[in-house]
Design a protein around this motif. Structure first.
Motif, PDB file in Angstrom:
ATOM      1  N   ALA A  56       0.829  -1.205   0.000  1.00  0.00           N
ATOM      2  CA  ALA A  56       0.000   0.000   0.000  1.00  0.00           C
ATOM      3  C   ALA A  56       0.863   1.254   0.000  1.00  0.00           C
ATOM      4  O   ALA A  56       0.342   2.366   0.125  1.00  0.00           O
ATOM      5  CB  ALA A  56      -0.931   0.005   1.213  1.00  0.00           C
ATOM      6  N   PHE A  57       2.181   1.079  -0.136  1.00  0.00           N
ATOM      7  CA  PHE A  57       3.150   2.184  -0.217  1.00  0.00           C
ATOM      8  C   PHE A  57       3.196   3.021   1.055  1.00  0.00           C
ATOM      9  O   PHE A  57       3.462   4.217   1.017  1.00  0.00           O
ATOM     10  CB  PHE A  57       2.844   3.093  -1.416  1.00  0.00           C
ATOM     11  N   LEU A  58       2.944   2.392   2.207  1.00  0.00           N
ATOM     12  CA  LEU A  58       2.995   3.112   3.478  1.00  0.00           C
ATOM     13  C   LEU A  58       4.350   2.994   4.148  1.00  0.00           C
ATOM     14  O   LEU A  58       4.755   3.879   4.905  1.00  0.00           O
ATOM     15  CB  LEU A  58       1.902   2.580   4.406  1.00  0.00           C
ATOM     16  N   PHE A  59       5.045   1.905   3.892  1.00  0.00           N
ATOM     17  CA  PHE A  59       6.381   1.688   4.428  1.00  0.00           C
ATOM     18  C   PHE A  59       7.283   1.130   3.330  1.00  0.00           C
ATOM     19  O   PHE A  59       6.796   0.536   2.360  1.00  0.00           O
ATOM     20  CB  PHE A  59       6.365   0.691   5.595  1.00  0.00           C
ATOM     21  N   GLU A  60       8.585   1.337   3.515  1.00  0.00           N
ATOM     22  CA  GLU A  60       9.572   0.685   2.667  1.00  0.00           C
ATOM     23  C   GLU A  60      10.623   0.058   3.554  1.00  0.00           C
ATOM     24  O   GLU A  60      10.905   0.562   4.660  1.00  0.00           O
ATOM     25  CB  GLU A  60      10.234   1.670   1.708  1.00  0.00           C
ATOM     26  N   SER A  61      11.200  -1.015   3.083  1.00  0.00           N
ATOM     27  CA  SER A  61      12.246  -1.692   3.851  1.00  0.00           C
ATOM     28  C   SER A  61      13.593  -1.519   3.169  1.00  0.00           C
ATOM     29  O   SER A  61      13.687  -1.467   1.937  1.00  0.00           O
ATOM     30  CB  SER A  61      11.929  -3.183   3.993  1.00  0.00           C
ATOM     31  N   ALA A  62      14.634  -1.417   3.971  1.00  0.00           N
ATOM     32  CA  ALA A  62      16.007  -1.344   3.481  1.00  0.00           C
ATOM     33  C   ALA A  62      16.746  -2.594   3.951  1.00  0.00           C
ATOM     34  O   ALA A  62      16.802  -2.880   5.152  1.00  0.00           O
ATOM     35  CB  ALA A  62      16.700  -0.085   4.000  1.00  0.00           C
ATOM     36  N   GLU A  63      17.277  -3.349   3.000  1.00  0.00           N
ATOM     37  CA  GLU A  63      17.995  -4.573   3.335  1.00  0.00           C
ATOM     38  C   GLU A  63      19.433  -4.270   3.737  1.00  0.00           C
ATOM     39  O   GLU A  63      20.002  -3.240   3.375  1.00  0.00           O
ATOM     40  CB  GLU A  63      17.977  -5.534   2.145  1.00  0.00           C
ATOM     41  N   ARG A  64      20.036  -5.206   4.468  1.00  0.00           N
ATOM     42  CA  ARG A  64      21.435  -5.062   4.896  1.00  0.00           C
ATOM     43  C   ARG A  64      22.342  -5.668   3.837  1.00  0.00           C
ATOM     44  O   ARG A  64      22.145  -6.800   3.389  1.00  0.00           O
ATOM     45  CB  ARG A  64      21.654  -5.757   6.228  1.00  0.00           C
ATOM     46  N   TYR A  65      23.360  -4.900   3.456  1.00  0.00           N
ATOM     47  CA  TYR A  65      24.273  -5.322   2.392  1.00  0.00           C
ATOM     48  C   TYR A  65      25.708  -5.315   2.903  1.00  0.00           C
ATOM     49  O   TYR A  65      26.180  -4.305   3.448  1.00  0.00           O
ATOM     50  CB  TYR A  65      24.153  -4.384   1.189  1.00  0.00           C
ATOM     51  N   ASP A  66      26.375  -6.450   2.743  1.00  0.00           N
ATOM     52  CA  ASP A  66      27.776  -6.590   3.135  1.00  0.00           C
ATOM     53  C   ASP A  66      28.642  -5.964   2.049  1.00  0.00           C
ATOM     54  O   ASP A  66      28.729  -6.482   0.933  1.00  0.00           O
ATOM     55  CB  ASP A  66      28.105  -8.080   3.304  1.00  0.00           C
ATOM     56  N   VAL A  67      29.257  -4.826   2.359  1.00  0.00           N
ATOM     57  CA  VAL A  67      30.002  -4.070   1.352  1.00  0.00           C
ATOM     58  C   VAL A  67      31.183  -4.871   0.813  1.00  0.00           C
ATOM     59  O   VAL A  67      31.413  -4.930  -0.399  1.00  0.00           O
ATOM     60  CB  VAL A  67      30.490  -2.728   1.936  1.00  0.00           C
ATOM     61  N   LYS A  68      31.936  -5.490   1.704  1.00  0.00           N
ATOM     62  CA  LYS A  68      33.117  -6.227   1.261  1.00  0.00           C
ATOM     63  C   LYS A  68      32.746  -7.589   0.673  1.00  0.00           C
ATOM     64  O   LYS A  68      33.318  -8.020  -0.337  1.00  0.00           O
ATOM     65  CB  LYS A  68      34.090  -6.393   2.424  1.00  0.00           C
ATOM     66  N   GLY A  69      31.808  -8.266   1.295  1.00  0.00           N
ATOM     67  CA  GLY A  69      31.408  -9.586   0.821  1.00  0.00           C
ATOM     68  C   GLY A  69      30.443  -9.552  -0.346  1.00  0.00           C
ATOM     69  O   GLY A  69      30.195 -10.566  -0.997  1.00  0.00           O
ATOM     70  N   ARG A  70      29.909  -8.359  -0.618  1.00  0.00           N
ATOM     71  CA  ARG A  70      28.982  -8.145  -1.735  1.00  0.00           C
ATOM     72  C   ARG A  70      27.829  -9.148  -1.708  1.00  0.00           C
ATOM     73  O   ARG A  70      27.555  -9.854  -2.675  1.00  0.00           O
ATOM     74  CB  ARG A  70      29.726  -8.218  -3.075  1.00  0.00           C
ATOM     75  N   ARG A  71      27.153  -9.166  -0.583  1.00  0.00           N
ATOM     76  CA  ARG A  71      26.016 -10.073  -0.437  1.00  0.00           C
ATOM     77  C   ARG A  71      25.000  -9.441   0.507  1.00  0.00           C
ATOM     78  O   ARG A  71      25.338  -8.571   1.320  1.00  0.00           O
ATOM     79  CB  ARG A  71      26.455 -11.421   0.133  1.00  0.00           C
ATOM     80  N   TYR A  72      23.761  -9.869   0.381  1.00  0.00           N
ATOM     81  CA  TYR A  72      22.699  -9.395   1.256  1.00  0.00           C
ATOM     82  C   TYR A  72      22.502 -10.366   2.417  1.00  0.00           C
ATOM     83  O   TYR A  72      22.629 -11.576   2.253  1.00  0.00           O
ATOM     84  CB  TYR A  72      21.379  -9.245   0.493  1.00  0.00           C
ATOM     85  N   TYR A  73      22.178  -9.814   3.573  1.00  0.00           N
ATOM     86  CA  TYR A  73      21.793 -10.625   4.723  1.00  0.00           C
ATOM     87  C   TYR A  73      20.298 -10.917   4.622  1.00  0.00           C
ATOM     88  O   TYR A  73      19.501 -10.047   4.301  1.00  0.00           O
ATOM     89  CB  TYR A  73      22.067  -9.892   6.031  1.00  0.00           C
ATOM     90  N   GLU A  74      19.933 -12.143   4.906  1.00  0.00           N
ATOM     91  CA  GLU A  74      18.531 -12.540   4.765  1.00  0.00           C
ATOM     92  C   GLU A  74      17.674 -12.110   5.950  1.00  0.00           C
ATOM     93  O   GLU A  74      16.457 -11.990   5.826  1.00  0.00           O
ATOM     94  CB  GLU A  74      18.441 -14.058   4.585  1.00  0.00           C
ATOM     95  N   THR A  75      18.268 -11.928   7.105  1.00  0.00           N
ATOM     96  CA  THR A  75      17.491 -11.547   8.291  1.00  0.00           C
ATOM     97  C   THR A  75      17.718 -10.085   8.638  1.00  0.00           C
ATOM     98  O   THR A  75      18.757  -9.512   8.304  1.00  0.00           O
ATOM     99  CB  THR A  75      17.890 -12.406   9.504  1.00  0.00           C
ATOM    100  N   ASN A  76      16.745  -9.499   9.285  1.00  0.00           N
ATOM    101  CA  ASN A  76      16.783  -8.134   9.798  1.00  0.00           C
ATOM    102  C   ASN A  76      16.811  -7.085   8.679  1.00  0.00           C
ATOM    103  O   ASN A  76      17.655  -7.111   7.796  1.00  0.00           O
ATOM    104  CB  ASN A  76      17.971  -7.903  10.731  1.00  0.00           C
ATOM    105  N   LYS A  77      15.854  -6.188   8.754  1.00  0.00           N
ATOM    106  CA  LYS A  77      15.776  -5.057   7.849  1.00  0.00           C
ATOM    107  C   LYS A  77      15.474  -3.804   8.667  1.00  0.00           C
ATOM    108  O   LYS A  77      15.133  -3.880   9.841  1.00  0.00           O
ATOM    109  CB  LYS A  77      14.642  -5.256   6.824  1.00  0.00           C
ATOM    110  N   LYS A  78      15.612  -2.673   8.013  1.00  0.00           N
ATOM    111  CA  LYS A  78      15.127  -1.428   8.587  1.00  0.00           C
ATOM    112  C   LYS A  78      13.896  -0.994   7.809  1.00  0.00           C
ATOM    113  O   LYS A  78      13.831  -1.158   6.586  1.00  0.00           O
ATOM    114  CB  LYS A  78      16.199  -0.336   8.514  1.00  0.00           C
ATOM    115  N   TYR A  79      12.928  -0.453   8.525  1.00  0.00           N
ATOM    116  CA  TYR A  79      11.707   0.013   7.883  1.00  0.00           C
ATOM    117  C   TYR A  79      11.584   1.527   8.069  1.00  0.00           C
ATOM    118  O   TYR A  79      11.895   2.069   9.130  1.00  0.00           O
ATOM    119  CB  TYR A  79      10.480  -0.693   8.468  1.00  0.00           C
ATOM    120  N   TYR A  80      11.122   2.180   6.997  1.00  0.00           N
ATOM    121  CA  TYR A  80      10.917   3.623   7.028  1.00  0.00           C
ATOM    122  C   TYR A  80       9.505   3.941   6.554  1.00  0.00           C
ATOM    123  O   TYR A  80       8.993   3.308   5.629  1.00  0.00           O
ATOM    124  CB  TYR A  80      11.941   4.338   6.136  1.00  0.00           C
TER     125      TYR A  80
END
Length: 422
Positions: free
Chosen positions: A266-290
């Motif tokens: 419904a475009f009320l929130f967006e999530s930001a995923e965690r990205y490992d800068v050196k390992g160049r991979r995303y973490y599957e758990t835990n996000k931030k919501y805005y």
């Protein structure tokens, strides 16, 4: 006091102009009441008129209005089709069809695709629910859909429209946000009532009805929980535990995950995923919501949690999204010697903003009162070895500068109102 007509929203107008007559369905999306309808029915319509398009060649229908202005059933696909084609008088003139809140019409795909199949018909639709967007857009519109995402007013749009002193503008914006209708209200109580009614009478009701949710209270409390924890790492299991311990509401993590999806759709929130800068991979758990708008966030919490650090972080996230960036939370992992022992550490970067070949690492630092705080803010940035620009945004008004490590420092208002950091 200006009205909506003078908030031109030029960035969105330009996106519409460059897509005009391109053979694709233009899909304008965003939360209800963020200005999508005004963008089409006034700003873009005025542009077309100025370009010489006859007014009768612009055909607009609003499927979100429960009134009797139409002499046919606005929610009957066949009646809608007959009405539109009855207005198209020529095969050689171009026609522009605006279909507002199209998701309210059953089987809208057949109507839209049929219209789009004509060389002289240019179709524009708006929607407040993403069920026909993103991953489904190619299928539903046969690969001919082009999405334009609209957000509530950015701080830049708000400031330019109302001409407040910049500090006064920030005080108002960081409290009540940028829903366009608010510019008509000068009384704080009116603004509060409007925002809270949007939640109770529009957003929550829409999410519950559209997704056939049985537990409306759970959706409502989940929205409150997300607003309370903006900028904090979380996951459905943690939220479920919080709802149980604080709200005394028993709900499993799978249901929480589904409800979060509904609120994001419904475009009320967006999530930001965690990205490992050196390992160049995303973490599957835990996000931030805005929250999509800081005023909506504050209203959901009855204006009780006015933490300037979290508010600033949410506004910065929204600003980057308005500019078209995809935004992740950065993680920098390293092994360091501490107290004679090698230890493993993770340091966070508030935002990694990506758009095409552009990338920025951005820290939101409301204040840097000491050298210790400064070192803390810079620690993760200094661990990054690539050449993309690193930025620290501080809440104070400062003269922008680049330090000896190549890190760019700028004040909040310069970051939001100017483009020197780009």
């Amino acid at each position: 006091m200006n009205n909506d007509k003078y908030i031109q929203r030029d960035s969105y107008l330009k996106k519409l102009i460059i897509r005009k007559d391109n053979g694709e369905v233009k899909i304008i999306t965003g939360p209800r009441r963020c200005g999508k309808s005004w963008l089409l029915s006034h700003i873009y319509r005025d542009y077309l008129t100025d370009q010489g398009v006859p007014s009768e060649n612009v055909i607009a229908l609003d499927f979100d209005k429960d009134d009797d202005k139409y002499d046919f059933d606005i929610l009957d696909p066949k009646a809608v089709k007959n009405h539109i084609y009855s207005q198209i008088k020529s095969d050689t003139e171009n026609y522009y069809i605006f279909l507002d809140e199209i998701q309210e019409l059953e089987n809208f795909e057949r109507l839209v695709n049929g219209l789009n199949g004509h060389d002289n018909i240019d179709v524009y639709v708006t929607g407040s629910n993403s069920r026909f967007l993103s991953k489904d857009i190619r299928t539903i519109f046969r690969g001919r859909g082009d999405e334009i995402r609209v957000f509530p007013l950015s701080f830049r749009e708000f400031y330019q429209a109302l001409h407040y002193d910049v500090r006064e503008a920030w005080k108002v914006y960081s409290t009540f946000g940028g829903m366009p209708r608010l510019i008509h209200y000068t009384d704080d109580e009116q603004k509060i009532n409007y925002l809270q009614n949007l939640w109770d009478k529009t957003y929550i009701d829409d999410v519950v009805e559209r997704n056939k949710v049985r537990n409306e209270l759970a959706v409502s409390r989940l929205a409150t929980s997300l607003c309370s924890s903006i900028g904090s790492l979380t996951n459905p299991a943690r939220i479920a535990n919080t709802l149980e311990s604080v709200q005394k509401m028993k709900i499993d993590s799978k249901t929480v995950s589904s409800y979060i999806d509904y609120l994001e759709n419904a475009f009320l929130f967006e999530s930001a995923e965690r990205y490992d800068v050196k390992g160049r991979r995303y973490y599957e758990t835990n996000k931030k919501y805005y929250c999509i708008d800081i005023g909506l966030r504050n209203a959901r919490l009855n204006f009780r949690q006015q933490e300037p650090t979290h508010i600033m972080e949410n506004v910065l996230y929204n600003h980057l999204r308005v500019l078209g960036y995809l935004v992740d939370v950065g993680i920098v992992e390293s092994r360091e010697m501490k107290d004679g022992k090698m230890s493993y550490s993770q340091r966070e970067i508030d935002f990694i903003a990506n758009k095409g070949s552009r990338k920025y690492y951005i820290q939101s630092a409301y204040s840097i009162p000491s050298e210790e705080k400064r070192e803390q803010e810079l620690a993760s940035l200094l661990k990054i070895s690539d050449s993309f620009k690193k930025i620290v945004v501080v809440g104070d008004e400062i003269m922008p500068y680049t330090d000896d490590n190549g890190i760019y420092f700028t004040g909040l208002f310069d970051f939001l109102l100017k483009d020197e950091w780009l």
